[in-house]
Design a protein around this motif. Structure first.
Motif, PDB file in Angstrom:
ATOM      1  N   TRP A   1     -51.144 -26.466 -79.610  1.00 10.62           N
ATOM      2  CA  TRP A   1     -52.300 -26.035 -80.409  1.00 10.62           C
ATOM      3  C   TRP A   1     -52.074 -24.643 -80.992  1.00 10.62           C
ATOM      4  O   TRP A   1     -52.325 -24.393 -82.150  1.00 10.62           O
ATOM      5  CB  TRP A   1     -53.559 -26.067 -79.536  1.00 10.62           C
ATOM      6  CG  TRP A   1     -54.769 -25.490 -80.186  1.00 10.62           C
ATOM      7  CD1 TRP A   1     -55.527 -26.048 -81.167  1.00 10.62           C
ATOM      8  CD2 TRP A   1     -55.379 -24.226 -79.887  1.00 10.62           C
ATOM      9  NE1 TRP A   1     -56.572 -25.229 -81.498  1.00 10.62           N
ATOM     10  CE2 TRP A   1     -56.502 -24.093 -80.721  1.00 10.62           C
ATOM     11  CE3 TRP A   1     -55.091 -23.206 -78.990  1.00 10.62           C
ATOM     12  CZ2 TRP A   1     -57.324 -22.979 -80.690  1.00 10.62           C
ATOM     13  CZ3 TRP A   1     -55.908 -22.102 -78.958  1.00 10.62           C
ATOM     14  CH2 TRP A   1     -57.013 -21.999 -79.803  1.00 10.62           C
TER      15      TRP A   1
ATOM     16  N   GLY B   1     -57.490 -37.575 -76.051  1.00  6.55           N
ATOM     17  CA  GLY B   1     -58.680 -37.700 -75.228  1.00  6.55           C
ATOM     18  C   GLY B   1     -58.582 -36.871 -73.975  1.00  6.55           C
ATOM     19  O   GLY B   1     -58.120 -35.747 -73.986  1.00  6.55           O
TER      20      GLY B   1
ATOM     21  N   TYR C   1     -52.234 -25.363 -84.785  1.00  6.56           N
ATOM     22  CA  TYR C   1     -53.571 -25.855 -85.104  1.00  6.56           C
ATOM     23  C   TYR C   1     -54.696 -24.878 -84.789  1.00  6.56           C
ATOM     24  O   TYR C   1     -55.859 -25.180 -85.029  1.00  6.56           O
ATOM     25  CB  TYR C   1     -53.844 -27.156 -84.341  1.00  6.56           C
ATOM     26  CG  TYR C   1     -52.913 -28.274 -84.727  1.00  6.56           C
ATOM     27  CD1 TYR C   1     -53.195 -29.081 -85.817  1.00  6.56           C
ATOM     28  CD2 TYR C   1     -51.746 -28.511 -84.014  1.00  6.56           C
ATOM     29  CE1 TYR C   1     -52.349 -30.109 -86.187  1.00  6.56           C
ATOM     30  CE2 TYR C   1     -50.893 -29.533 -84.373  1.00  6.56           C
ATOM     31  CZ  TYR C   1     -51.190 -30.326 -85.454  1.00  6.56           C
ATOM     32  OH  TYR C   1     -50.355 -31.334 -85.820  1.00  6.56           O
TER      33      TYR C   1
ATOM     34  N   MET D   1     -58.701 -25.863 -86.018  1.00  3.37           N
ATOM     35  CA  MET D   1     -59.712 -26.452 -85.138  1.00  3.37           C
ATOM     36  C   MET D   1     -59.690 -25.770 -83.783  1.00  3.37           C
ATOM     37  O   MET D   1     -58.724 -25.100 -83.433  1.00  3.37           O
ATOM     38  CB  MET D   1     -59.471 -27.952 -84.972  1.00  3.37           C
ATOM     39  CG  MET D   1     -58.177 -28.306 -84.266  1.00  3.37           C
ATOM     40  SD  MET D   1     -57.869 -30.072 -84.086  1.00  3.37           S
ATOM     41  CE  MET D   1     -57.405 -30.515 -85.739  1.00  3.37           C
TER      42      MET D   1
ATOM     43  N   LYS E   1     -60.552 -27.471 -77.830  1.00  2.71           N
ATOM     44  CA  LYS E   1     -61.228 -28.638 -77.264  1.00  2.71           C
ATOM     45  C   LYS E   1     -61.162 -29.829 -78.227  1.00  2.71           C
ATOM     46  O   LYS E   1     -60.887 -30.953 -77.815  1.00  2.71           O
ATOM     47  CB  LYS E   1     -62.691 -28.280 -76.951  1.00  2.71           C
ATOM     48  CG  LYS E   1     -63.426 -29.294 -76.157  1.00  2.71           C
ATOM     49  CD  LYS E   1     -64.800 -28.755 -75.791  1.00  2.71           C
ATOM     50  CE  LYS E   1     -65.530 -29.694 -74.874  1.00  2.71           C
ATOM     51  NZ  LYS E   1     -66.834 -29.173 -74.484  1.00  2.71           N
ATOM     52  N   GLU E   2     -61.382 -29.564 -79.505  1.00  2.00           N
ATOM     53  CA  GLU E   2     -61.312 -30.627 -80.514  1.00  2.00           C
ATOM     54  C   GLU E   2     -59.878 -31.153 -80.641  1.00  2.00           C
ATOM     55  O   GLU E   2     -59.649 -32.353 -80.728  1.00  2.00           O
ATOM     56  CB  GLU E   2     -61.791 -30.078 -81.861  1.00  2.00           C
ATOM     57  CG  GLU E   2     -61.773 -31.089 -82.982  1.00  2.00           C
ATOM     58  CD  GLU E   2     -62.189 -30.477 -84.308  1.00  2.00           C
ATOM     59  OE1 GLU E   2     -62.103 -31.203 -85.311  1.00  2.00           O
ATOM     60  OE2 GLU E   2     -62.576 -29.287 -84.354  1.00  2.00           O
ATOM     61  N   PHE E   3     -58.907 -30.237 -80.635  1.00  2.00           N
ATOM     62  CA  PHE E   3     -57.504 -30.643 -80.714  1.00  2.00           C
ATOM     63  C   PHE E   3     -57.124 -31.519 -79.531  1.00  2.00           C
ATOM     64  O   PHE E   3     -56.442 -32.533 -79.686  1.00  2.00           O
ATOM     65  CB  PHE E   3     -56.605 -29.403 -80.765  1.00  2.00           C
ATOM     66  CG  PHE E   3     -55.142 -29.729 -80.681  1.00  2.00           C
ATOM     67  CD1 PHE E   3     -54.478 -30.250 -81.772  1.00  2.00           C
ATOM     68  CD2 PHE E   3     -54.443 -29.518 -79.508  1.00  2.00           C
ATOM     69  CE1 PHE E   3     -53.128 -30.555 -81.704  1.00  2.00           C
ATOM     70  CE2 PHE E   3     -53.107 -29.824 -79.421  1.00  2.00           C
ATOM     71  CZ  PHE E   3     -52.438 -30.337 -80.524  1.00  2.00           C
ATOM     72  N   LYS E   4     -57.577 -31.132 -78.350  1.00  2.00           N
ATOM     73  CA  LYS E   4     -57.253 -31.885 -77.145  1.00  2.00           C
ATOM     74  C   LYS E   4     -57.816 -33.303 -77.215  1.00  2.00           C
ATOM     75  O   LYS E   4     -57.143 -34.260 -76.844  1.00  2.00           O
ATOM     76  CB  LYS E   4     -57.797 -31.140 -75.918  1.00  2.00           C
ATOM     77  CG  LYS E   4     -57.305 -31.699 -74.614  1.00  2.00           C
ATOM     78  CD  LYS E   4     -57.538 -30.751 -73.457  1.00  2.00           C
ATOM     79  CE  LYS E   4     -58.944 -30.710 -73.001  1.00  2.00           C
ATOM     80  NZ  LYS E   4     -59.126 -30.005 -71.733  1.00  2.00           N
ATOM     81  N   MET E   5     -59.023 -33.438 -77.738  1.00  2.00           N
ATOM     82  CA  MET E   5     -59.621 -34.769 -77.861  1.00  2.00           C
ATOM     83  C   MET E   5     -58.861 -35.626 -78.874  1.00  2.00           C
ATOM     84  O   MET E   5     -58.631 -36.809 -78.657  1.00  2.00           O
ATOM     85  CB  MET E   5     -61.093 -34.661 -78.260  1.00  2.00           C
ATOM     86  CG  MET E   5     -61.976 -34.090 -77.170  1.00  2.00           C
ATOM     87  SD  MET E   5     -61.906 -35.003 -75.612  1.00  2.00           S
ATOM     88  CE  MET E   5     -62.650 -36.535 -76.104  1.00  2.00           C
ATOM     89  N   GLN E   6     -58.439 -35.031 -79.973  1.00  2.00           N
ATOM     90  CA  GLN E   6     -57.702 -35.779 -80.985  1.00  2.00           C
ATOM     91  C   GLN E   6     -56.281 -36.104 -80.534  1.00  2.00           C
ATOM     92  O   GLN E   6     -55.718 -37.117 -80.939  1.00  2.00           O
ATOM     93  CB  GLN E   6     -57.661 -35.003 -82.299  1.00  2.00           C
ATOM     94  CG  GLN E   6     -58.975 -34.974 -83.019  1.00  2.00           C
ATOM     95  CD  GLN E   6     -58.874 -34.276 -84.363  1.00  2.00           C
ATOM     96  OE1 GLN E   6     -57.797 -33.912 -84.812  1.00  2.00           O
ATOM     97  NE2 GLN E   6     -60.020 -34.076 -84.988  1.00  2.00           N
ATOM     98  N   ALA E   7     -55.720 -35.257 -79.696  1.00  2.00           N
ATOM     99  CA  ALA E   7     -54.346 -35.458 -79.246  1.00  2.00           C
ATOM    100  C   ALA E   7     -54.224 -36.527 -78.171  1.00  2.00           C
ATOM    101  O   ALA E   7     -53.133 -36.974 -77.880  1.00  2.00           O
ATOM    102  CB  ALA E   7     -53.764 -34.149 -78.734  1.00  2.00           C
TER     103      ALA E   7
END
Length: 78
Positions: free
Chosen positions: A32, A51, A36, A40, A43-49
């Motif tokens: 991240w 879940g 990234y 973003m 937390k958002e990156f982790k979810m997109q990467a």
């Protein structure tokens, strides 16, 4: 490593599981930061990467009986 082998199974499993989760979290964070962080939140990156940080394969339940597992092992061994 000797300390892990000398503790009760479940405690050793929990310790190794925690270490794997922490390593995955660190790798995601570094990824991240490298590309990234301005696009973003982490937390958002982790979810997109992927879940939840715990991978589904780690927690997959095995509902086979002991006999079925032994049959599978026999097929693998030959």
């Amino acid at each position: 490593m000797q300390d892990i082998f000398s503790m009760p199974f479940f405690d050793g499993y929990e310790l190794i599981s925690y270490a794997l989760d922490a390593e995955l979290e660190e790798k995601l964070f570094l990824r991240w930061v490298a590309g990234y962080q301005f696009a973003m939140e982490f937390k958002e990156f982790k979810m997109q990467a992927g879940g939840d940080i715990r991978m589904a394969s780690v927690e997959k339940a095995d509902n086979r009986t002991a006999g079925e597992i032994l049959d599978t092992v026999k097929e693998i061994i030959g």
